[in-house]
Design a protein around this motif. Sequence first.
Motif, PDB file in Angstrom:
ATOM      1  N   CYS A 434       0.855  -1.194   0.000  1.00  0.00           N
ATOM      2  CA  CYS A 434       0.000   0.000   0.000  1.00  0.00           C
ATOM      3  C   CYS A 434       0.886   1.238   0.000  1.00  0.00           C
ATOM      4  CB  CYS A 434      -0.915   0.008   1.227  1.00  0.00           C
ATOM      5  SG  CYS A 434      -1.955  -1.455   1.363  1.00  0.00           S
ATOM      6  N   GLY A 435       0.975   1.895  -1.144  1.00  0.00           N
ATOM      7  CA  GLY A 435       1.851   3.049  -1.295  1.00  0.00           C
ATOM      8  C   GLY A 435       3.134   2.654  -1.992  1.00  0.00           C
ATOM      9  N   TYR A 436       3.441   3.301  -3.135  1.00  0.00           N
ATOM     10  CA  TYR A 436       4.603   2.913  -3.926  1.00  0.00           C
ATOM     11  C   TYR A 436       5.610   4.054  -4.000  1.00  0.00           C
ATOM     12  CZ  TYR A 436       6.946  -0.206  -7.201  1.00  0.00           C
ATOM     13  OH  TYR A 436       7.826  -1.072  -7.788  1.00  0.00           O
ATOM     14  N   GLY A 437       5.841   4.692  -2.849  1.00  0.00           N
ATOM     15  CA  GLY A 437       6.904   5.685  -2.767  1.00  0.00           C
ATOM     16  C   GLY A 437       8.251   5.000  -2.640  1.00  0.00           C
ATOM     17  N   GLY A 440       8.033   1.747  -0.535  1.00  0.00           N
ATOM     18  CA  GLY A 440       7.338   0.709  -1.272  1.00  0.00           C
ATOM     19  C   GLY A 440       8.176   0.146  -2.403  1.00  0.00           C
ATOM     20  N   ALA A 456       1.227  -3.712  -5.890  1.00  0.00           N
ATOM     21  CA  ALA A 456       1.288  -2.403  -5.231  1.00  0.00           C
ATOM     22  C   ALA A 456       0.120  -1.525  -5.662  1.00  0.00           C
ATOM     23  CB  ALA A 456       2.610  -1.706  -5.544  1.00  0.00           C
ATOM     24  N   ASP A 458      -1.210   2.613  -5.495  1.00  0.00           N
ATOM     25  CA  ASP A 458      -0.757   3.976  -5.246  1.00  0.00           C
ATOM     26  C   ASP A 458      -1.739   4.942  -5.886  1.00  0.00           C
ATOM     27  OD1 ASP A 458       2.077   5.265  -4.279  1.00  0.00           O
ATOM     28  OD2 ASP A 458       1.089   6.530  -5.758  1.00  0.00           O
ATOM     29  N   ASP A 460      -0.830   8.133  -6.921  1.00  0.00           N
ATOM     30  CA  ASP A 460      -0.154   9.112  -7.773  1.00  0.00           C
ATOM     31  C   ASP A 460      -0.159   8.583  -9.209  1.00  0.00           C
ATOM     32  OD1 ASP A 460       1.682  10.654  -9.239  1.00  0.00           O
ATOM     33  OD2 ASP A 460       2.780  11.172  -7.413  1.00  0.00           O
ATOM     34  N   ARG A 463       3.312   8.438 -11.018  1.00  0.00           N
ATOM     35  CA  ARG A 463       4.181   7.388 -10.492  1.00  0.00           C
ATOM     36  C   ARG A 463       3.730   6.012 -10.979  1.00  0.00           C
ATOM     37  NH1 ARG A 463       4.030   7.621  -4.431  1.00  0.00           N
ATOM     38  NH2 ARG A 463       5.467   9.362  -4.700  1.00  0.00           N
ATOM     39  N   VAL A 464       2.406   5.790 -10.967  1.00  0.00           N
ATOM     40  CA  VAL A 464       1.869   4.504 -11.408  1.00  0.00           C
ATOM     41  C   VAL A 464       2.176   4.272 -12.885  1.00  0.00           C
ATOM     42  CG1 VAL A 464      -0.277   3.223 -11.828  1.00  0.00           C
ATOM     43  CG2 VAL A 464       0.052   4.417  -9.657  1.00  0.00           C
ATOM     44  N   VAL A 474       2.181  -2.546 -10.414  1.00  0.00           N
ATOM     45  CA  VAL A 474       1.587  -1.414  -9.694  1.00  0.00           C
ATOM     46  C   VAL A 474       0.289  -1.029 -10.389  1.00  0.00           C
ATOM     47  CG1 VAL A 474       1.991   0.886  -8.750  1.00  0.00           C
ATOM     48  CG2 VAL A 474       3.928  -0.598  -9.259  1.00  0.00           C
ATOM     49  N   TYR A 500       3.477   3.971   3.846  1.00  0.00           N
ATOM     50  CA  TYR A 500       3.505   5.423   4.086  1.00  0.00           C
ATOM     51  C   TYR A 500       3.069   5.690   5.528  1.00  0.00           C
ATOM     52  CZ  TYR A 500      -1.386   4.612   2.804  1.00  0.00           C
ATOM     53  OH  TYR A 500      -2.662   4.113   2.721  1.00  0.00           O
TER      54      TYR A 500
END
Length: 677
Positions: A434-437, A440, A456, A458, A460, A463-464, A474, A500
Amino acid sequence: MASTLELTLLYLFAAVIGVVLCRLAKLPPMLGYLAVGIVIGPNALALAKDSAGIEYLAEFGVVFLMFVIGLEFNLPKLRSMRSLVFGLGLSQVTLTMAATLVGHLALGAGLAWLSANGMTGMEGGLLGWGIDWQSAVALGGALAMSSTAIVVKMMADRIELDTEHGRRVMGVLLFQDLAVVPLLVLIPALGDSAAEMTETLGWAFAKAALLLAILLAGGQRVMHLWLKLVARRQSEELFMMNVLLVTLGLAWLTEHFGLSLALGAFVAGMLIAETDYKHQVETDIRPFHDLLLGLFFITIGMKLDWHSLVDSWALVLVLATLPVLFKLGLVTALAKAFGAPTGVALRTGLYLAQAGEFGFVLVTLATEHHLIPTRVESPLLAAMVLSMLATPLIIQYSNRIVMRVSSTDWLMQSLAMTKIATRAINADRHVIICGYGRSGQNLARLLEQEGIPYMALDLDPDRVQQAQAAGQHVSFGDATRLQSLQAAGLARASALVVTYPHTASARKILSLVREHAPQVPVAVRTIDDAHLDELQQAGATAVVPEALEGSLMLASQTLALVGVPIRRVIRLVQDQRIARYGLLRGYFHGADDDSVDELELQRLRSVTLTPDAAAIGRTLEEALHEVLIDVTVVSVRRASGRVETPSMGLKLDAGDTLVISGRPQALARAETLLLKG
């Protein structure tokens, strides 16, 4: 006649009671301030007369509100959101004011027609309304405002600040707050004649432009150097006094130039926003901002006359519903015109339909300059309060409203869930991230190295898109929604990780997992260990505080640098982790742990109670009384997936998994006692 001290104590007591009641009812504190102001005001219990001293003090609440908003208006943020702030936001404010003015002209024409046709009782104004075009402009400015305090708080609680509609709502709110600055200059000038108004506005904007040019041209550098000089003294009191001095000093300077106090505070916030001390200043100023703004709303509540509400209930009802419906339609149409899908546009309109705190400021200012009749002020303020009271309910049920009204939104959500499910359809015993920063992505790389599948989620889109182009697993999805987790294969997952550090979001995810997939263990990332116990009680299998891990790594590097042997460094760090993490009291034994040095070290062992285990129906003390000196029960994971803190009186059931810590011989004896008796 009450003294100033007695009035202050009464205000503070009323504020405490109002905020406590709102907290219990899960309503914004602002509504509590308004409610107690009505109760103690001269038109109800008359416990406090309208005190000029207290009202002047309350004006500083607006000053600090503008200062906090100035802190948010740093130039990089404005550039990144320029299409939303200066596109959608500008359109909403200008069109709302224009529509109010056009509505006034249409109403005036209608009244003139009624008068010309012999209906002479209505030419003075509909329901006693009777305003001119200057009043319409002031009302339009007040109507354009939405409640930043209520909406942002609720979006933060609902984890919606980074959603599609959340970004649009924030863009509009930012421009509304920015638009208050010229409106505070414009409204006082509207009461003058045309020539005087032109001259006043010309001088005001010329002075504002000159002052802003001087302050913003070299002010940022001067502010940075000054704050750096003060911060080097390493005195919290001095730093706090300096922030107050800068804020109130610039407010006084702009007032001295014939502008408003709020403009100076806004500029002070903008200057500090470009320095390295922004976040510290936000933290230091928050108590002053909240307290003084609360006093301001109490004084607004004191202005409401419930007698006029009873007499003008129809007018209050009209003023409470028509503006809300108008803003809902306008914002939805504008969001749609700026490229938002129908569902996102409708959500944006629902979140921004209510009145706002700056609406109160502008209405009060317009009344003081005789632009709004005094008899209209109470019904108008009451209508604004009602719209704000309805906001939490509107936001709470916004998804149901959108799903019922917009079939395309339902279709788009279904399509998004289908995309997630398609990517996860072949995944089994995988990890849901949960969250691919950064956290992640680092976790995903390690999982790939070990050949462990993952999925994953996310919010954003950029980003995805980039991650998907790179071939990573993702999908765009909100992990706090059950549909997204189920589409990602929650029931088949081997673990779920919240990467996150957001406690409210983690609690929501834990609640969903505990209810729908209790067998799935959950790891949660946090900033520090302040919420460690809370998250564990909510069902988290492991909680990893950043601050603790950072401090341990710093300590280990320091110990190694000063010559402490590496093995001892590792042992010291492990002992510190044991004191914080329940699941790290030892380690699980593996094939590479059979060296002479390792065999006698404490380790972990998981024991799952089979249906015929001897410990079923017994307490921990009864089952393990022979080895309690040598073995520690670290945690008990119920068959339902819920993790409980072990106690000697805890009764054991089939399917429970006990994590026990001790030396190898003691662990073997404990396992025998649990399973065979």
